[in-house]
Design a protein around this motif. Structure first.
Motif, PDB file in Angstrom:
ATOM      1  N   ASP A  92       0.877  -1.172   0.000  1.00 32.31           N
ATOM      2  CA  ASP A  92       0.000   0.000   0.000  1.00 32.31           C
ATOM      3  C   ASP A  92       0.910   1.216   0.000  1.00 32.31           C
ATOM      4  N   ALA A  93       0.728   2.110  -0.971  1.00 27.65           N
ATOM      5  CA  ALA A  93       1.604   3.270  -1.090  1.00 27.65           C
ATOM      6  C   ALA A  93       0.785   4.539  -1.255  1.00 27.65           C
ATOM      7  N   GLN A  94       1.376   5.635  -0.833  1.00 21.55           N
ATOM      8  CA  GLN A  94       0.729   6.931  -1.031  1.00 21.55           C
ATOM      9  C   GLN A  94       1.774   8.025  -1.170  1.00 21.55           C
ATOM     10  N   MET A  95       1.389   9.059  -1.904  1.00 22.07           N
ATOM     11  CA  MET A  95       2.252  10.225  -2.050  1.00 22.07           C
ATOM     12  C   MET A  95       1.990  11.115  -0.847  1.00 22.07           C
ATOM     13  N   ILE A  96       3.036  11.408  -0.091  1.00 23.02           N
ATOM     14  CA  ILE A  96       2.847  12.231   1.114  1.00 23.02           C
ATOM     15  C   ILE A  96       3.272  13.674   0.911  1.00 23.02           C
ATOM     16  N   SER A  97       4.052  13.932  -0.139  1.00 22.78           N
ATOM     17  CA  SER A  97       4.474  15.297  -0.413  1.00 22.78           C
ATOM     18  C   SER A  97       4.620  15.490  -1.915  1.00 22.78           C
ATOM     19  N   TYR A  98       4.144  16.622  -2.402  1.00 23.28           N
ATOM     20  CA  TYR A  98       4.244  16.964  -3.812  1.00 23.28           C
ATOM     21  C   TYR A  98       4.618  18.437  -3.877  1.00 23.28           C
ATOM     22  N   ASP A  99       5.864  18.715  -4.278  1.00 15.70           N
ATOM     23  CA  ASP A  99       6.398  20.068  -4.246  1.00 15.70           C
ATOM     24  C   ASP A  99       6.994  20.436  -5.609  1.00 15.70           C
ATOM     25  N   PRO A 100       6.133  20.809  -6.593  1.00 15.32           N
ATOM     26  CA  PRO A 100       6.657  21.147  -7.913  1.00 15.32           C
ATOM     27  C   PRO A 100       7.525  22.395  -7.853  1.00 15.32           C
ATOM     28  N   PRO A 101       8.591  22.480  -8.535  1.00 15.29           N
ATOM     29  CA  PRO A 101       9.290  21.463  -9.313  1.00 15.29           C
ATOM     30  C   PRO A 101      10.443  20.820  -8.536  1.00 15.29           C
ATOM     31  N   ASN A 102      10.367  20.829  -7.207  1.00 10.80           N
ATOM     32  CA  ASN A 102      11.498  20.377  -6.397  1.00 10.80           C
ATOM     33  C   ASN A 102      11.510  18.887  -6.062  1.00 10.80           C
ATOM     34  N   GLY A 103      10.355  18.248  -6.005  1.00  7.98           N
ATOM     35  CA  GLY A 103      10.366  16.827  -5.706  1.00  7.98           C
ATOM     36  C   GLY A 103       9.064  16.296  -5.141  1.00  7.98           C
ATOM     37  N   MET A 104       9.158  15.037  -4.704  1.00  6.86           N
ATOM     38  CA  MET A 104       8.002  14.323  -4.169  1.00  6.86           C
ATOM     39  C   MET A 104       8.489  13.328  -3.129  1.00  6.86           C
ATOM     40  N   MET A 105       7.568  12.895  -2.258  1.00  2.83           N
ATOM     41  CA  MET A 105       7.872  11.835  -1.300  1.00  2.83           C
ATOM     42  C   MET A 105       6.716  10.851  -1.275  1.00  2.83           C
ATOM     43  N   PHE A 106       7.084   9.587  -1.151  1.00  2.39           N
ATOM     44  CA  PHE A 106       6.111   8.513  -1.099  1.00  2.39           C
ATOM     45  C   PHE A 106       6.378   7.658   0.137  1.00  2.39           C
ATOM     46  N   GLU A 107       5.315   7.100   0.704  1.00  3.90           N
ATOM     47  CA  GLU A 107       5.444   6.136   1.790  1.00  3.90           C
ATOM     48  C   GLU A 107       4.650   4.903   1.434  1.00  3.90           C
ATOM     49  N   GLY A 108       5.132   3.771   1.912  1.00  3.30           N
ATOM     50  CA  GLY A 108       4.423   2.526   1.653  1.00  3.30           C
ATOM     51  C   GLY A 108       4.554   1.577   2.819  1.00  3.30           C
ATOM     52  N   LYS A 109       3.635   0.615   2.846  1.00  6.15           N
ATOM     53  CA  LYS A 109       3.658  -0.418   3.872  1.00  6.15           C
ATOM     54  C   LYS A 109       3.425  -1.750   3.176  1.00  6.15           C
ATOM     55  N   SER A 110       4.296  -2.690   3.465  1.00  5.81           N
ATOM     56  CA  SER A 110       4.205  -4.014   2.856  1.00  5.81           C
ATOM     57  C   SER A 110       4.498  -5.036   3.935  1.00  5.81           C
ATOM     58  N   GLY A 111       3.467  -5.767   4.356  1.00  7.41           N
ATOM     59  CA  GLY A 111       3.688  -6.731   5.429  1.00  7.41           C
ATOM     60  C   GLY A 111       4.227  -6.013   6.643  1.00  7.41           C
ATOM     61  N   GLY A 112       5.393  -6.432   7.100  1.00  5.04           N
ATOM     62  CA  GLY A 112       6.000  -5.809   8.265  1.00  5.04           C
ATOM     63  C   GLY A 112       7.080  -4.820   7.896  1.00  5.04           C
ATOM     64  N   MET A 113       6.998  -4.227   6.712  1.00  4.03           N
ATOM     65  CA  MET A 113       8.048  -3.314   6.264  1.00  4.03           C
ATOM     66  C   MET A 113       7.450  -1.965   5.878  1.00  4.03           C
ATOM     67  N   LEU A 114       8.154  -0.898   6.271  1.00  6.68           N
ATOM     68  CA  LEU A 114       7.789   0.453   5.856  1.00  6.68           C
ATOM     69  C   LEU A 114       8.772   0.900   4.784  1.00  6.68           C
ATOM     70  N   HIS A 115       8.271   1.614   3.781  1.00 13.21           N
ATOM     71  CA  HIS A 115       9.076   2.098   2.658  1.00 13.21           C
ATOM     72  C   HIS A 115       8.951   3.611   2.613  1.00 13.21           C
ATOM     73  N   HIS A 116      10.047   4.264   2.311  1.00 16.45           N
ATOM     74  CA  HIS A 116      10.025   5.717   2.177  1.00 16.45           C
ATOM     75  C   HIS A 116      10.885   6.075   0.961  1.00 16.45           C
ATOM     76  N   LEU A 117      10.269   6.689  -0.055  1.00 14.55           N
ATOM     77  CA  LEU A 117      10.977   7.080  -1.275  1.00 14.55           C
ATOM     78  C   LEU A 117      10.951   8.594  -1.393  1.00 14.55           C
ATOM     79  N   THR A 118      12.135   9.175  -1.580  1.00 14.60           N
ATOM     80  CA  THR A 118      12.255  10.619  -1.765  1.00 14.60           C
ATOM     81  C   THR A 118      12.832  10.892  -3.145  1.00 14.60           C
TER      82      THR A 118
END
Length: 153
Positions: free
Chosen positions: A66-92
């Motif tokens: 399960d993933a979601q975009m937590i930050s959207y800052d044009p034109p500087n970047g984005m952040m995503f978070e996700g959860k998979s089983g017992g793991m948290l994911h963070h993409l910048t």
């Protein structure tokens, strides 16, 4: 566990942001790789709060993310978070202008285990971290070069 890379791209900041924020393109690429992906929101344009549900096979096991975009800052970047089983994911995704026609793309993926099976999976990743890092960097490099080629056409 963190994976990070940066790539300098011979395109202006706005053009690079336009490409990295084309989330439909990434959804299609995931589908081509066998990922079952489903959007949970109905936003027509990219914005914080977008959500996805994904099912895929990793290391021979069916996984759910399960993933979601937590930050959207044009034109500087984005952040995503996700959860998979017992793991948290963070993409910048971070973009920095180096000049009018050159931009630095910086990606950082952090995986945080929250259960014993997730810790075991991370341990197996650590054994091959050098190879995984190399693949991660190569995919970002390929993406950057493809962006430059398509802009030149």
């Amino acid at each position: 566990m963190k994976f990070s890379t940066r790539e300098d791209i011979d395109l202006p900041l706005d053009k690079v942001f336009e490409e990295v924020s084309d989330l439909d393109q990434f959804e299609r690429a995931a589908l081509r790789r066998g990922v079952k992906i489903r959007r949970l929101d109905n936003h027509a344009d990219a914005r914080a709060g977008m959500q996805w549900e994904m099912d895929f096979v990793l290391r021979g096991k069916e996984r759910h993310l399960d993933a979601q975009m937590i930050s959207y800052d044009p034109p500087n970047g984005m952040m995503f978070e996700g959860k998979s089983g017992g793991m948290l994911h963070h993409l910048t995704v971070d973009l920095t202008p180096l000049s009018k026609k050159r931009t630095r793309l910086q990606l950082e993926l952090e995986l945080k285990p929250r259960s014993l099976p997730a810790r075991l999976l991370i341990q197996s990743f650590k054994l091959g971290k050098q190879k995984l890092n190399k693949r991660f960097k190569q995919r970002v490099t390929d993406f950057a070069r493809e962006m430059e080629k398509s802009a030149a056409r």
